[in-house]
Design a protein around this motif. Structure first.
Motif: not given
Length: 261
Positions: A48-49, A54-58, A61-64, A131-135
């Motif tokens: 994710f980026s 980041l908030t609960r409403e997301l 947010i973007r996804l690769l 797995y999960m990662a956040l940019v």
């Protein structure tokens, strides 16, 4: 056959021989790892980026995602990932595949689950570790490589479209007993009471205007509360997202939502 590992020091146990009179070395020399059919292992990464906190409403947010260039699911969009090498740890596999398919590296990753339904891949039995990662902040540039036809950042939206609420197993047990059915959840789980199963359906929307990508997937989440908790994510409609990857994405999004409070 030679032992898979050169250093056997961790595996001698008490040092005694087995019932066949073999030492560890002798046992390994005769061991055939191909005697039985075994599953293959893969690792997939949800990356994710988000430019803002980041908030609960997301929001934002973007996804690769990468576009598959080969069967199965050719032309569909998937998480970066692939098969685990023999002398490679799972997290190393996820990071290597991410680099090979998107050119992105150096991200801390968290293992969030495993997906292993026997019918998830037509090539062979494949079990994947997710797995999960956040940019956070500036988005990293992605470029397609290896067997990925394309690699792009996509806009995401997660919508809860059906919430079945909680199913009380005690009420189900009483109803089943009145109807003469002894095969209830309560009787099958050893009589444990007070566990409830919640069923929620999510719509996952994935868009990238430049690539003409605009697709939706439906994912069902089941959660059972109690001291021992069960949770599963199942794809009901994959849209143009490969295999069960929509379920993995929704799982990762719900984890982020719950952590954002």
């Amino acid at each position: 056959m030679p032992a898979f590992l050169k250093d056997l020091s961790k595996f001698y146990g008490t040092g005694e021989r087995n019932q066949a009179g073999q030492t560890l070395e002798e046992f390994l020399e005769g061991y055939d790892p191909y005697k039985y059919r075994t599953p293959s292992c893969t690792a997939d990464a949800v990356i994710f980026s988000c430019a803002e906190p980041l908030t609960r409403e997301l929001r934002g947010i973007r996804l690769l995602l990468v576009k598959r260039s080969n069967h199965p699911s050719i032309g569909y969009w998937a998480l970066p990932g692939g098969f685990v090498d023999m002398e490679e740890n799972l997290e190393e596999s996820a990071k290597r595949e991410l680099l090979e398919e998107t050119g992105i590296s150096g991200l801390p990753m968290e293992q969030i689950g495993a997906y292993g339904n026997y019918d998830r891949d037509p090539r062979t039995r494949v079990i994947t570790t997710a797995y999960m990662a956040l940019v956070q902040g500036k988005e990293l540039k992605a470029r397609a490589g290896d067997d990925a036809a394309d690699a792009v950042w996509c806009e995401l939206e997660l919508e809860k479209i059906a919430d079945g609420g909680a199913v009380d197993p005690e009420a189900k047990r009483q109803q089943a007993e009145e109807g003469g059915d002894s095969g209830t959840d309560a009787s099958r789980n050893g009589g444990q009471q007070g566990q409830e199963t919640e069923i929620t359906t999510y719509r996952l929307s994935v868009k990238n205007q430049e690539k003409g990508l605009d697709t939706c997937a439906l994912v069902e989440r089941k959660r059972r509360s109690g001291l021992i908790r069960e949770e599963s994510f199942t794809v009901k409609d994959c849209g143009r997202i490969a295999v069960d990857h929509a379920a993995i994405i929704v799982q990762a999004l719900t984890i982020l939502q719950e952590r954002c409070g």
